[in-house]
Design an enzyme around this catalytic site. Structure first.
Site, PDB file in Angstrom:
ATOM      1  N   GLU A 126       0.831  -1.205   0.000  1.00 45.78           N
ATOM      2  CA  GLU A 126       0.000   0.000   0.000  1.00 45.78           C
ATOM      3  C   GLU A 126       0.872   1.265   0.000  1.00 45.78           C
ATOM      4  O   GLU A 126       0.584   2.231  -0.708  1.00 45.78           O
ATOM      5  CB  GLU A 126      -0.930   0.011   1.220  1.00 45.78           C
ATOM      6  N   CYS A 177       0.164   0.911   7.245  1.00 45.19           N
ATOM      7  CA  CYS A 177      -0.463   1.287   5.979  1.00 45.19           C
ATOM      8  C   CYS A 177      -1.780   2.014   6.219  1.00 45.19           C
ATOM      9  O   CYS A 177      -2.129   2.931   5.473  1.00 45.19           O
ATOM     10  CB  CYS A 177      -0.670   0.052   5.113  1.00 45.19           C
TER      11      CYS A 177
END
Ligand SMILES: [Zn+2]
Length: 156
Positions: free
Chosen positions: A55, A86
């Site tokens: 991500e 993330c």
């Protein structure tokens, strides 16, 4: 509107990342206006970078392409539910929505358990596994004061 084909693409990135020996089984893409503007895979071990999660990599690429520090009107498709790091990056990037396929329980079942980080966030400083201490400096320079009075600041 979400589309399964984008999720399939994120999952395929994850699959190929394992096949190639590049890193963990995670892939992510950022989509804006029906186009992929960023992709990322887990490259923690190949890049010796503990922050190189799919991500984060995808967010970095998309922001570079957009020339912006936020992902306005973008959707993030990630093969697995984001870890706490993330999740933080996602909130700072401010996409429109996040879609994930495998969940944290499934990740934990193959050795990627991030529940301890959620526990750490809620734990008092003195009870955390990694000691975290407040230590105030004694320099006269105060970056917060400078920021507040700076005319050139770009707020985010
Ligand atoms: Zn992560």
């Amino acid at each position: 509107m979400h589309e399964v084909r984008w999720m399939n693409e994120a999952i395929q990135l994850a699959y190929r990342n394992v096949e190639s020996g590049n890193g963990g089984p995670f892939g992510a893409i950022v989509v804006k206006d029906g186009k992929v503007i960023g992709t990322g895979v887990n490259e923690v071990t190949s890049h010796n970078d503990p922050t190189a999660h799919a991500e984060v990599q995808a967010i970095r690429e998309a922001c570079r392409l957009l020339g912006s520090f936020q992902l306005t009107d973008c959707d993030i498709y990630t093969s697995c539910e984001p870890c706490p790091m993330c999740l933080g990056a996602i909130y700072w990037a401010r996409p429109r929505a996040v879609y994930f396929s495998f969940d944290r329980g499934e990740a934990a079942s193959i050795g990627f358990d991030d529940a301890f980080i959620y526990d750490e966030i809620g734990a008092p400083l003195e009870q955390r596994r990694i000691p975290m201490h407040r230590l105030q400096g004694d320099t006269a320079e105060d970056p917060f004061v400078l920021w507040r009075t700076s005319h050139g600041r770009v707020e985010y």
